[in-house]
Design an enzyme around this catalytic site. Structure first.
Site, PDB file in Angstrom:
ATOM      1  N   ARG A   1     -21.755  32.322 -15.725  1.00 55.72           N
ATOM      2  CA  ARG A   1     -23.015  33.049 -15.592  1.00 55.72           C
ATOM      3  C   ARG A   1     -24.219  32.051 -15.489  1.00 55.72           C
ATOM      4  NH1 ARG A   1     -21.443  37.280 -20.440  1.00 55.72           N
ATOM      5  NH2 ARG A   1     -19.389  37.376 -19.982  1.00 55.72           N
TER       6      ARG A   1
ATOM      7  N   THR B   1     -15.782  35.282 -16.847  1.00 55.74           N
ATOM      8  CA  THR B   1     -16.758  35.847 -15.469  1.00 55.74           C
ATOM      9  C   THR B   1     -16.380  35.567 -13.993  1.00 55.74           C
ATOM     10  OG1 THR B   1     -18.536  35.660 -17.263  1.00 55.74           O
ATOM     11  CG2 THR B   1     -19.075  36.735 -15.177  1.00 55.74           C
TER      12      THR B   1
ATOM     13  N   GLU C   1     -13.686  29.822 -23.336  1.00 50.82           N
ATOM     14  CA  GLU C   1     -13.706  30.419 -22.389  1.00 50.82           C
ATOM     15  C   GLU C   1     -15.279  30.308 -21.954  1.00 50.82           C
ATOM     16  OE1 GLU C   1     -13.193  34.831 -22.348  1.00 50.82           O
ATOM     17  OE2 GLU C   1     -14.945  35.013 -20.777  1.00 50.82           O
TER      18      GLU C   1
ATOM     19  N   LYS D   1      -7.656  41.784 -20.909  1.00 53.32           N
ATOM     20  CA  LYS D   1      -8.636  41.899 -21.678  1.00 53.32           C
ATOM     21  C   LYS D   1      -9.342  43.178 -21.763  1.00 53.32           C
ATOM     22  CE  LYS D   1     -13.410  40.353 -21.243  1.00 53.32           C
ATOM     23  NZ  LYS D   1     -14.486  39.252 -20.701  1.00 53.32           N
TER      24      LYS D   1
HETATM   25  C1  3PG Z   1     -17.887  39.037 -22.694  1.00 52.14           C
HETATM   26  O1  3PG Z   1     -18.734  38.721 -21.737  1.00 52.14           O
HETATM   27  O2  3PG Z   1     -16.881  38.831 -22.707  1.00 52.14           O
HETATM   28  C2  3PG Z   1     -18.893  39.480 -23.756  1.00 52.14           C
HETATM   29  O3  3PG Z   1     -19.984  39.399 -23.219  1.00 52.14           O
HETATM   30  C3  3PG Z   1     -18.724  39.095 -24.952  1.00 52.14           C
HETATM   31  O4  3PG Z   1     -19.051  39.977 -25.879  1.00 52.14           O
HETATM   32  P1  3PG Z   1     -19.871  39.762 -26.898  1.00 52.14           P
HETATM   33  O5  3PG Z   1     -21.133  38.951 -26.795  1.00 52.14           O
HETATM   34  O6  3PG Z   1     -20.228  41.312 -27.574  1.00 52.14           O
HETATM   35  O7  3PG Z   1     -19.084  39.146 -27.953  1.00 52.14           O
END
Ligand code: 3PG
Length: 219
Positions: free
Chosen positions: A54, A78, A50, A138
Site C-alpha cells: 500500500r 494487498t 504480512e 481470509k
Molecule cells: C487489512 O487490510 O487487512 C485491514 O486493514 C486490517 O484491518 P484492521 O486495521 O482493522 O486490523
C-alpha cells in the site's frame, strides 16, 4: 507461465495460518523501519509478517526483511493482480494475502509459488476460491461483513473451509473469533501501531506481539 525463480520450499496457506494466533497486517512507508520491526515481532513470537503493498516502499521493505531476518517469514498483503504477485515473489515474499478473490490472482500466485490467503466476503467468492482449489481463506472485512454471525452461518454450507478473519479484530474480540471451529487465526493491524513504528518504539511492538501468545493458550 513457469516461475523463473522457483521457491525450493513453498509454504501452504494452512502453514501460514497455523503459525500464530494473529497475522500482523503491516503498513510501512520507511524502509529503515522494516528490519527492526520484523525483529521486534519475532522477539514477541510472531514469524509470519504480512507487509501490505500500500506504500511505494512496501516491496523494498519485504526485500529488506527477507534478506536480513531469515527467521521471519515475510508475505505481501494487498495483492490484487498478477503484477503484484510477481513483484512480491521477486522481493522475497513467501506468501500473499489478497483483499478479494479473482481466479487471475489465484493463478498468478500459483505461477510464482506464493501461498495465497484469498480474501472473501460473500458465498459466491468462497465458491469461486474453492473451485480454484483454495479452501483456507481470509474473511475481509470481517467485522463490517458480518463478523461472528457470518462465520457461524458459513460453517454449514462451507464446512470444509477455514478462515482468517481480518478487519476490525482486536486483542479484545480475537478470542471470540478464535473459538470458532472454522477459524484458524485472525489478522490485524493493531500489533504495529503507526506511532510505534514512527517513533521506533520496538519494545511496544514486542509487548503487543507477546500479548498475542496468550490467545493461543485460551483456545
Ligand atoms: C487489512 O487490510 O487487512 C485491514 O486493514 C486490517 O484491518 P484492521 O486495521 O482493522 O486490523
Amino acid at each position: 507461465m513457469t516461475n523463473p525463480n522457483p521457491n525450493p520450499n513453498p509454504l501452504t496457506a494452512l502453514q501460514v495460518m497455523q503459525d500464530a494466533p494473529v497475522i500482523p497486517v503491516i503498513v510501512l512507508s520507511d524502509v529503515a523501519q522494516a528490519v527492526p520491526l520484523a525483529r521486534a515481532l519475532l522477539a514477541g513470537g510472531i514469524r509470519m509478517l504480512e507487509v501490505t503493498l500500500r506504500t511505494p516502499q512496501a516491496l523494498a521493505c519485504i526485500e529488506a526483511i527477507a534478506r536480513a531476518v531469515p527467521e521471519a517469514v515475510v508475505g505481501a498483503g494487498t495483492v490484487r493482480c498478477r503484477a503484484d504477485a510477481q513483484a512480491a515473489a521477486n522481493a522475497g515474499a513467501r506468501f500473499a494475502v489478497s483483499p478479494g478473490y479473482t481466479s487471475a490472482v489465484g493463478q498468478a500466485c500459483r505461477d510464482v509459488d506464493l501461498a495465497l490467503l484469498p480474501g472473501v466476503a460473500t458465498g459466491g467468492e468462497i465458491m469461486t476460491a474453492c473451485e480454484d482449489g483454495f479452501t483456507e481463506l481470509k474473511f475481509f472485512p470481517a467485522l463490517q461483513a458480518g463478523g461472528l454471525a457470518m462465520l457461524k452461518a458459513w460453517s454449514g454450507p462451507f464446512f470444509d473451509v477455514q478462515f482468517c478473519p481480518t478487519g476490525g479484530i482486536s486483542l479484545q474480540n480475537a478470542p471470540e473469533f478464535l473459538a470458532l471451529p472454522n477459524v484458524v487465526c485472525v489478522g490485524g493491524s493493531w500489533l504495529v501501531p503507526a506511532d510505534a513504528a514512527a517513533s521506533g518504539d520496538w519494545h511496544r511492538v514486542t509487548r503487543l506481539a507477546t500479548e498475542v501468545q496468550a490467545l493461543r493458550h485460551s483456545l
